[in-house]
Design a protein around this motif. Structure first.
Motif, short mmCIF file in Angstrom:
data_model
loop_
_atom_site.label_atom_id
_atom_site.label_comp_id
_atom_site.label_asym_id
_atom_site.label_seq_id
_atom_site.Cartn_x
_atom_site.Cartn_y
_atom_site.Cartn_z
N SER A 123 40.83 38.82 45.02
CA SER A 123 39.97 38.45 44.08
C SER A 123 38.57 38.94 44.55
O SER A 123 37.59 39.39 43.98
CB SER A 123 39.80 36.87 44.13
N SER A 162 38.55 37.12 52.13
CA SER A 162 39.78 37.58 52.34
C SER A 162 40.37 37.06 53.69
O SER A 162 39.69 37.39 54.61
CB SER A 162 39.75 39.06 52.28
N LEU A 200 46.24 27.73 51.60
CA LEU A 200 46.68 28.88 52.06
C LEU A 200 48.49 28.60 52.34
O LEU A 200 48.64 27.48 52.61
CB LEU A 200 46.04 29.34 53.24
P1 AFP Z 1 43.32 35.74 46.71
O1 AFP Z 1 44.35 36.58 47.07
O2 AFP Z 1 43.19 34.95 45.31
O3 AFP Z 1 41.89 36.43 46.62
O4 AFP Z 1 42.85 34.36 47.62
C1 AFP Z 1 42.81 34.83 49.27
C2 AFP Z 1 43.13 33.70 49.98
O5 AFP Z 1 44.31 33.68 49.65
C3 AFP Z 1 42.47 34.07 51.32
O6 AFP Z 1 42.83 35.40 51.70
C4 AFP Z 1 41.33 33.60 51.61
O7 AFP Z 1 41.10 33.26 52.85
C5 AFP Z 1 41.11 32.42 50.60
O8 AFP Z 1 42.23 32.63 49.70
C6 AFP Z 1 39.83 32.29 49.81
O9 AFP Z 1 39.92 31.18 49.00
P2 AFP Z 1 38.47 30.65 48.39
O10 AFP Z 1 38.03 31.54 47.27
O11 AFP Z 1 38.89 29.29 47.64
O12 AFP Z 1 37.45 30.47 49.41
#
Ligand code: AFP
Length: 352
Positions: free
Chosen positions: A134, A259, A287
């Motif tokens: 994201s 991330s 996670l």
């Molecule tokens: P994405 O792969 O959907 O960006 O999610 C990243 C993740 O799995 C991990 O890398 C982050 O620590 C966490 O989610 C971020 O989550 P939030 O956006 O809810 O803080």
């Protein structure tokens, strides 16, 4: 193992490194260290892994230039809208794991079911091909997280074979695609070693041998946007580091990239605590155990840190109920995670 590239010589006035420890050399030396019964299968698997990291790094570096930014128009089985690079990263990973012939089972965040490859591969791999996707369109660091299990000789290679604790991982790590591509690799009972991709040589170079996470550090990393949903012990812990009562004790600094790979790499280098607690909105956390929490927990523990769940169990002892199962996690410096456990204990939450 000699520190990297120290064997250099002065050629004219330039410092030319003529004794570089590449990942390829590191893996070969590790195999030799294991002695004659080492078949080389693990080494070949790791070579395939490093090729996937180099390819993904290449496409991420060029993403904006070759229209690889944005959504792919599909979503994965946990409902996340897939980015174009999620799909490409996953395809690269699946094809390199199939192609090396040493992998029987692959679990990927982007694949609903476990992939069972033909042949007699003895290993199973779990991965999050593009963690933090994201953040991709904003050019923020993302990464690939991976873990390697050895299958029992008589294993047919089924998804159920993957429902095992992180203590059974034979190796894990991650590659962060940021200012440079940084790979962190650890093996069972071994040290944690960091490599940097030299784009000119096309080689991962050992730049951070035997990484150790500082025992303590006043840095915390959590999405405070979820604090409304946090449990009382979780609120109490973050209150205690943000508003310390003891005279002369300074509040912790907050750092959160979103991330996990980037937040984990900073935590490994500087120390501190990274957390994604289970909460009232996500009672099982966000996670995923197999390809996010367990591989990271192995890195943190082998670097001298700790990793626990939201109910304070050792993260590496958790057995997932299914391949995309989730867990709350607190990980990082030994003393920082110990503080979490002590405060949760005061609130009656102890590992069962
Ligand atoms: P994405 O792969 O959907 O960006 O999610 C990243 C993740 O799995 C991990 O890398 C982050 O620590 C966490 O989610 C971020 O989550 P939030 O956006 O809810 O803080």
């Amino acid at each position: 193992m000699a520190s990297n590239g120290s064997g250099g010589g002065h050629h004219g006035d330039s410092e030319v490194k003529t004794d570089i420890i590449t990942l390829t050399r590191f893996l070969t030396e590790e195999q030799h260290r294991l002695g004659p019964h080492a078949t080389g299968d693990f080494t070949l698997l790791c070579h395939a892994l490093q090729f996937s990291f180099k390819s993904i790094a290449y496409y991420i570096r060029r993403a904006t230039l070759i229209n690889l930014i944005g959504l792919a128009g599909s979503s994965n089985m946990t409902g996340d809208d897939q980015k174009k690079l999620d799909v490409i990263g996953n395809e690269i990973f699946v094809n390199t794991m199939r192609g090396c012939g040493k992998v029987k089972v692959l679990v990927s965040e982007e694949e609903e079911a476990a992939i069972i490859f033909p042949g007699h591969g003895k290993y199973a791999v779990v991965c999050d091909p593009i963690d933090g996707s994201s953040n991709l369109d904003a050019g923020v660091s993302v990464g690939t997280i991976f873990g390697i299990f050895k299958l029992d000789d008589d294993a047919e290679g089924r998804a159920e074979d993957m429902l095992r604790p992180g203590t059974e991982l034979v190796a894990s790590g991650f590659t962060m695609y940021g200012a440079s591509a940084n790979l962190v690799l650890t093996m069972k009972g071994g040290s944690v070693n960091g490599f940097t991709l030299d784009n000119a040589l096309g080689e991962f170079i050992l730049t951070h041998p035997d990484m150790k996470i500082p025992k303590s550090k006043g840095i915390y990393s959590v999405n405070e946007g979820n604090s409304l949903y946090w449990t009382e012990p979780c609120k109490a812990y973050f209150e205690s580091i943000k508003y310390p009562q003891e005279p002369g004790v300074k509040p912790y600094s907050a750092r959160y990239i979103g991330s996990m790979v980037a937040d984990a790499y900073r935590t490994l280098c500087y120390g501190g605590l990274f957390a994604y607690p289970a909460d009232k909105k996500s009672p099982k956390g966000k996670l995923r155990i197999l390809y996010e929490c367990a591989p990271m927990a192995m890195v943190m523990e082998n670097a001298g840190g700790l990793a626990v769940t939201s109910d304070q169990r050792r993260m590496l002892e958790v057995v997932p109920e299914h391949i995309h199962d989730r867990s709350g996690i607190f990980m990082g410096s030994y003393n920082e995670v110990t503080k979490v456990t002590e405060i949760f204990k005061k609130h009656g939450v102890v590992a069962k």
